[in-house]
Motif scaffolding. Structure first.
Motif, PDB file in Angstrom:
ATOM      1  N   UNK A 113      39.696  39.942 -39.996  1.00  0.00           N
ATOM      2  CA  UNK A 113      40.800  40.319 -39.197  1.00  0.00           C
ATOM      3  C   UNK A 113      41.763  41.213 -40.138  1.00  0.00           C
ATOM      4  N   UNK A 114      42.207  40.505 -41.266  1.00  0.00           N
ATOM      5  CA  UNK A 114      43.285  40.889 -41.952  1.00  0.00           C
ATOM      6  C   UNK A 114      42.901  42.379 -42.660  1.00  0.00           C
ATOM      7  N   UNK A 115      41.880  42.362 -43.313  1.00  0.00           N
ATOM      8  CA  UNK A 115      41.103  43.552 -43.803  1.00  0.00           C
ATOM      9  C   UNK A 115      40.971  44.700 -42.848  1.00  0.00           C
ATOM     10  N   UNK A 117      42.370  44.933 -40.141  1.00  0.00           N
ATOM     11  CA  UNK A 117      43.649  45.064 -39.320  1.00  0.00           C
ATOM     12  C   UNK A 117      43.258  45.329 -37.825  1.00  0.00           C
ATOM     13  N   UNK A 118      42.713  44.264 -37.398  1.00  0.00           N
ATOM     14  CA  UNK A 118      42.189  44.229 -36.191  1.00  0.00           C
ATOM     15  C   UNK A 118      42.703  43.101 -35.197  1.00  0.00           C
ATOM     16  N   UNK A 119      42.534  42.586 -34.014  1.00  0.00           N
ATOM     17  CA  UNK A 119      42.921  41.743 -33.297  1.00  0.00           C
ATOM     18  C   UNK A 119      41.887  40.538 -33.528  1.00  0.00           C
TER      19      UNK A 119
ATOM     20  N   UNK C  94      52.092  38.788 -33.481  1.00  0.00           N
ATOM     21  CA  UNK C  94      50.774  37.928 -33.475  1.00  0.00           C
ATOM     22  C   UNK C  94      50.392  37.579 -34.994  1.00  0.00           C
ATOM     23  N   UNK C  96      48.302  38.586 -37.036  1.00  0.00           N
ATOM     24  CA  UNK C  96      48.197  39.775 -38.053  1.00  0.00           C
ATOM     25  C   UNK C  96      49.718  40.295 -38.588  1.00  0.00           C
ATOM     26  N   UNK C  99      51.261  37.551 -40.832  1.00  0.00           N
ATOM     27  CA  UNK C  99      50.906  37.240 -42.048  1.00  0.00           C
ATOM     28  C   UNK C  99      51.404  38.421 -42.760  1.00  0.00           C
ATOM     29  N   UNK C 135      45.297  34.875 -43.477  1.00  0.00           N
ATOM     30  CA  UNK C 135      45.559  36.156 -43.346  1.00  0.00           C
ATOM     31  C   UNK C 135      46.716  36.535 -44.637  1.00  0.00           C
ATOM     32  N   UNK C 138      44.498  36.982 -47.941  1.00  0.00           N
ATOM     33  CA  UNK C 138      44.189  38.124 -48.005  1.00  0.00           C
ATOM     34  C   UNK C 138      45.088  39.302 -48.343  1.00  0.00           C
ATOM     35  N   UNK C 139      46.042  39.277 -47.620  1.00  0.00           N
ATOM     36  CA  UNK C 139      47.137  40.241 -48.211  1.00  0.00           C
ATOM     37  C   UNK C 139      47.499  40.193 -49.584  1.00  0.00           C
ATOM     38  N   UNK C 228      51.189  44.213 -33.810  1.00  0.00           N
ATOM     39  CA  UNK C 228      50.300  43.242 -33.045  1.00  0.00           C
ATOM     40  C   UNK C 228      49.227  43.665 -32.466  1.00  0.00           C
ATOM     41  N   UNK C 229      47.762  43.653 -32.911  1.00  0.00           N
ATOM     42  CA  UNK C 229      46.666  44.262 -31.966  1.00  0.00           C
ATOM     43  C   UNK C 229      46.519  43.551 -30.726  1.00  0.00           C
ATOM     44  N   UNK C 230      46.726  42.339 -30.766  1.00  0.00           N
ATOM     45  CA  UNK C 230      46.484  41.460 -29.783  1.00  0.00           C
ATOM     46  C   UNK C 230      47.623  41.431 -28.735  1.00  0.00           C
TER      47      UNK C 230
END
Ligand code: FAD
Ligand code: FAD
Ligand code: AMP
Lengths: 342, 435, 272
Positions: A113-115, A117-119, C94, C96, C99, C135, C138-139, C228-230
């Motif tokens: 999800x991090x890569x 960039x989605x929910x 959220x 994402x 993080x 998360x 990954x970053x 925040x996508x959610x």
């Protein structure tokens, strides 16, 4: 551009060549979603020498299996699995991607999800589609489980969710089902990996046995005290069941944490579940409500546990359990045998 | 990671109740290096009080505190109930002037108030440590030089240690300043916080949002035990409690929570609580020995304040105010001692002097026999109260009996089989006790 | 060895009182606490530092200003310093967006003192997601090892860490290169009763506070609600399954009925 994304995917988690049951459950749930959206359902399989699993995935409801088979993918590692999954997602663009909420499933989903960039919605217990907007409605307990919240991911794709084991139902496998297998390759080198799995240990502790138990006797705070709770152990013993407890029981120190059933403990789906002196708080109920037969013993006729119980006994557990124990001992004797786990 | 030399402070205050915090605040404000140690999860987390906070003594420490302190309601009405089984004689005073600045007194919830007050001391530079129990005072050469806590590397030193550890003060006992309390010197109080919507409270107690009401109940509330019960209104909850001396409880073989249960179910009380939800149940001791049991309050490098020094006026349910005033006085003495760098008993003695000149000791002296009078003469509670209720009932009943005859009848009721002389003796004794 | 622990302030869901009849909750009573998993994360950092005999422990949190309390709490446990990222721009994040913000904070910390290991809790008990840790990994492009049950060895020379990690069927032993990110289960250690000098240090400690302006080149569209996508759609009370029948009769009659029900499914109570 989100229209480019089509199809429902389930990440198939396999450990040492065996598919996790949650993945099969998700194929069942995913089938529903895919049918609603009128798109194919795909299983995504990563691993080493796992090609033979494709037919099982199709039997459980998938139309397509996307697969990468590579020696470096032998054991689950975030880095390698993430690379594989990202490649597939970027190539074939699913609109929905589901994972089991297991340690590996959650780990992989978070990284991916991090890569992308989605929910990502964690630990869902209900899935549905908002047909009008073609959106995944991923629902999960919120605020300590008293309320369900539906989480949406409107602008980004794929829409992703991890789903709790044992809340969805797997389909009966149909060996005659036909499906397509799409295999991709990936360039992975062991030297590039920054983690190594040195040893894998199967640990069938109480925790595991509770999750797989056919019969569970769960005692609640209503047993009064530790001594009263002994009746739970005794009853479980004579009927060959596993023991569980509510959070209040665990907090009182009558049982270790591994035995807690409910939202912050384990989800169980036995064939028969005894809830004795358990009030039936929603946080508890979410962890056991899918049991086949629920028998509740509680002296409060208005206890919420009776709303989920198949059979309810309004009465004093301290009176009823000893009777049950005695009678079952008798039956056991008559049948002349040892009782063991089914 | 063994630490180097343990730190040394000017003052260590044990306990973060009103007494300890008043002391820590005043010391820190005057530039002293203060460490305050509290055993609870946070100040007030376990502290119990009916809930009446008096304005004056806190105002002397923090002017206009009511503008920011977490207070429940300013009290505009104070009542006394003399209660029998199915009846009650009520009197009280309601004054709307009490509903305006600078107010008279307030209801508070200690869990919130103590936390706020302690935070004010922290803002003055005092260091506050929670969840730490002081096990004993460290005594060297007859002088208290620090405290030992239950934590690893738990010793810490100071010029003065302030014992503000409440009614049980194990530390004052350790130093031999006081003995174990006798059952007649201490009351056991139990109380419950009952949540009730604001509108219901306003209706039932006939007050507005920012007005509070207190009821002190005598008689049937304690089932003949020496003691009282109370009902105080918070913003959206009610405190209800009952306390009796340990000795009378032992005598009557009553359990405190039975008393509280009976009180809550009393026909005069239960309508006030109806539909409420019990939020908290608390029990605590109150030192009620009064003047006669005030212990030694100053030693070498140590002072005792608040409940630890038994500074409670049981008759007027004053305690937190005396605690704060004593804490402030102790701080002032410590500041003086610091100037002279003399922390001996003599160097700190100005605290004792201030205490004995203040309202605190004077009030305690005034009522010094009250508790014993009532304790030894249960007739006040067991006999007069029911009689008074009967008499009042007679008085208000309209049944064609001429008023003059009624008065005669009432007088007879009140004196009853006791005889006039005995009644007069009792009245005189009671009056002497509280005069 | 520089270990940074990510910590979050959460309402104590254990204390939230629930009325089992109405299923409503009383939030008034719930104080804000250090997320219990994060307390174990801080303790683990302290244990590693003890084991190695040296090291530096920082904690970082994103949250409203009262979150300084949990930084102090971490200092009590043994952290050396703490940072709080607090700004309206971060609100409504959220996992994402969280993080992202935390990774920016971590980069800033790393500039002053390179980071060898990051430890997070398995999950925060207010959201129970467990997504922030992986998360962040990954970053920052470091390997994550989630669900750690035990840290077996930290080898400074080889720059590796060896851990026992929970899996759905048991556990596995994993070796990861430093720098890496661990998320820990409660079993990883017991929280120790903090020594008094730590308590005094914590009472004095003032955390470093950063607002959005302290981050150069931060992409504001990735922060807070915007990043925040959610989104939360509807909230609803979970449908309760229908209750079955209550058994009638005396205790003995009820017991008999239960036995009958059980014997109908005799195979469950298999008799050899
Ligand atoms: C965030 C959060 C997460 C939670 N997670 C969980 C979880 O995972 N699992 C869980 O279980 N709980 C969980 N809880 C707690 C849950 O809300 C309840 O408090 C808990 O389940 C109640 O346990 P109980 O039924 O044993 O006790 P109680 O609610 O005290 O119920 C005892 C029952 O026993 C009955 N009884 C008493 N005496 C007798 C007798 N002699 N014979 C028969 N019956 C008798 C009473 O009528 C009552 O109904 C969670 C709560 C929160 C806030
Ligand atoms: C039911 C009840 C009703 C009351 N009603 C009123 C009223 O309406 N108005 C009023 O003014 N007064 C009232 N009082 C009296 C009042 O509560 C006390 O007089 C007052 O709280 C005394 O303050 P203190 O600071 O001396 O002690 P406390 O408030 O008892 O504080 C002592 C503190 O020391 C801490 N402590 C104790 N031992 C240790 C240790 N070893 N190490 C570290 N910390 C320690 C405790 O946790 C506590 O926080 C009432 C009391 C009771 C019980
Ligand atoms: N706002 C935050 N500030 C610091 N750390 C956080 C924050 N949110 C989550 N974390 C860390 O990420 C872990 C998992 O959180 P979550 O994904 O929210 O369940 C927590 O145990 C913390 O270590």
């Amino acid at each position: 551009m989100i229209e480019e994304y089509r199809g429902v995917w389930v990440f198939i988690e396999q450990n040492e060549g065996v598919i996790e049951s949650v993945s099969l459950e998700l194929l069942g749930a995913g089938r529903d979603l895919a049918d609603k959206l009128q798109v194919p359902l795909a299983g995504v399989l990563l691993g080493s020498e796992v090609k033979s699993l494709a037919s099982q995935i199709i039997a459980y409801g998938a139309d397509i299996v996307y697969m990468i088979d590579h020696p470096v993918l032998k054991d689950y590692r975030t880095e390698s699995y993430m690379k594989g999954l990202l490649k597939l997602v970027e190539t074939y663009k699913p609109e929905i991607l589901l994972y089991g909420a297991t340690p590996n499933g959650k780990d992989l989903a978070s990284a991916v999800a991090t890569d992308l960039a989605t929910g990502l919605t964690a630990d869902c217990t209900m899935l549905d589609i908002d047909m009008e907007n073609r959106l995944l409605e991923a629902s999960r307990p919120a605020f300590g489980g008293n309320i369900m919240a539906t989480i949406l991911c409107k602008k980004d794709r794929p829409q992703m969710a991890t789903v709790r084991p044992k809340v969805m139902k797997a389909l009966e496998p149909d060996e005659t089902r036909q499906g397509k297998v799409v295999e991709e390759t990936i360039d992975l080198k062991e030297e590039d990996m920054r983690t190594k799995v040195l040893k894998i240990v199967k640990d069938v502790t109480e925790t595991a046995s509770l999750a797989d138990a056919h019969v569970i006797v769960c005692g609640g705070k209503g047993m009064g005290d530790e001594l009263g709770f002994q009746l739970i152990h005794e009853f479980a013993e004579v009927i060959g069941a596993s023991v569980g407890g509510t959070r209040d029981v665990i907090e009182a120190g009558w049982l270790p944490y591994e035995y807690q059933i409910g939202q912050t403990g384990q989800t169980v789906t036995p064939k028969m579940y005894f809830a004795v002196g358990v009030s039936g708080a929603i946080q508890h109920v979410v962890g056991m409500k899918n049991s086949d037969v629920i028998i509740a013993i509680n002296n409060d006729p208005n206890a919420p546990i009776f709303d989920v119980a198949t059979y309810g006994i309004v009465g004093d557990a301290l009176e009823i359990l000893p009777k049950l124990i005695e009678q079952f001992k008798q039956i056991r004797k008559e049948m002349g045998g040892e009782i063991s786990y089914a | 990671m063994k630490s180097a030399m343990p730190e040394k402070f000017d003052v260590i205050v044990v306990g973060a109740g009103p007494a300890g915090t008043a002391c820590a605040y005043t010391c820190a404000k005057n530039g002293l290096k203060v460490l305050q140690i509290e055993r609870g999860e946070y100040p007030g987390s376990k502290n119990v009080m009916g809930g009446v906070l008096y304005r004056k003594q806190l105002e002397e420490i923090i002017p206009e505190f009511w503008k920011e302190a977490p207070l429940e309601r300013p009290i505009v009405e104070q009542n006394f109930w003399l209660m029998d089984k199915n009846s009650v004689v009520k009197f009280g005073y309601k004054g709307l002037e009490w509903g305006e600045e600078p107010y008279n007194n307030f209801t508070v919830l200690r869990a919130k108030f103590d936390q706020w007050f302690a935070q004010k001391a922290v803002e003055q530079g005092s260091l506050l440590i929670n969840e730490t129990v002081v096990k004993e005072c460290i005594v060297e050469n007859g002088k208290v030089v620090g405290v030992r806590t239950d934590r690893p590397d738990g010793d810490v030193y100071a010029d003065v240690v302030v014992l503000a550890d409440g009614v049980n003060s194990l530390l004052a006992k350790q130093l031999g300043f006081r003995k174990e309390l006798r059952p007649d010197e201490v009351a056991l109080a139990v109380m419950e916080v009952i949540n009730l919507p604001k509108e219901k409270i306003n209706d039932r107690f006939n007050v507005n949002d920012n007005q509070g009401c207190t009821i002190e109940i005598f008689g049937d509330s304690t089932k003949g035990n020496l003691g009282t019960a109370f009902i105080y209104t918070n913003k959206d909850s009610i405190n209800i409690g009952v306390g009796t001396t340990l000795s009378s409880m032992i005598k009557s073989k009553m359990k405190p929570y039975d008393l509280l249960d009976q009180l809550k179910n009393h026909p005069m009380v239960s309508p006030l609580l109806e539909g409420g939800e019990s939020a908290e149940y608390l029990a605590h001791l109150i030192p009620e020995g009064g003047y006669n049991s005030v212990p030694k309050v100053v030693g070498n490098g140590v002072v005792v304040v608040g409940d630890a020094a038994q500074l409670v006026n049981a008759i007027h349910r004053e305690g937190s105010n005396m605690a704060m005033a004593s804490g402030r006085m102790a701080a002032e003495a410590i500041i003086k001692a610091k100037e002279r760098n003399d922390f001996s008993e003599a160097g700190l003695s100005s605290y004792r002097d201030a205490l004995y000149e203040s309202f605190i000791i004077k009030d305690l002296q005034k009522y010094k026999d009250a508790a014993h009078t009532f304790e030894e003469n249960p007739q006040y509670f067991q006999y007069y109260l029911p009689m008074l209720n009967k008499a009042m009932s007679e008085f208000f009943t309209v049944d064609g009996v001429p008023k003059k005859d009624k008065q005669k009848e009432m007088m007879k009721m009140l004196t009853g089989e006791k005889g006039k002389l005995n009644v007069i003796k009792d009245i005189y004794r009671a009056w002497k006790a509280v005069k | 060895m520089h270990i940074v622990v990510c910590i979050k302030q959460v309402p104590d869901t254990k204390i939230i009182k629930i009325n089992p009849k109405t299923n409503t909750l009383d939030r008034r009573s719930a104080p804000a606490i250090l997320n219990p998993y994060d307390a174990h994360a801080v303790q683990e950092a302290v244990n590693i530092k003890k084991e190695l005999g040296k090291g530096h422990i920082s904690v970082i949190s994103m949250g409203p200003p009262p979150a300084t309390d949990i930084i102090k709490k971490s200092v009590e446990i043994g952290a050396d310093e703490g940072y709080l990222i607090t700004d309206r721009a971060f609100a409504g994040a959220d996992t994402l967006a969280t993080s992202y913000a935390l990774s920016k904070g971590l980069e800033k910390i790393a500039k002053a003192r390179p980071i060898d290991m990051i430890i997070c809790g398995k999950q925060a008990i207010d959201g129970d997601t467990g997504q922030v840790g992986p998360g962040i990994a990954r970053r920052l492009d470091i390997p994550p090892v989630t669900n750690v049950l035990e840290v077996l060895e930290v080898n400074e020379k080889e720059r590796t860490v060896l851990v026992k990690r929970k899996t759905s069927g048991g556990y596995e032993i994993v070796q990861a290169e430093l720098p890496c990110l661990l998320t820990v289960e409660k079993e990883v250690n017991e929280i120790e009763y903090a020594p008094l000098p730590n308590m005094i240090k914590a009472a004095r400690y003032e955390p470093v506070i950063w607002t959005v302006n302290d981050f150069e080149g931060v992409d504001r569209t990735k922060l807070g609600l915007k990043g925040s996508p959610t989104v939360v759609g509807k909230m609803f009370t979970p449908p309760r399954p229908e209750g079955g029948k209550k058994l009638e009769g005396t205790a003995d009659e009820q017991v008999k009925q239960v036995i009958d029900i059980m014997l109908e499914r005799k195979e469950l109570f298999f008799v050899k």
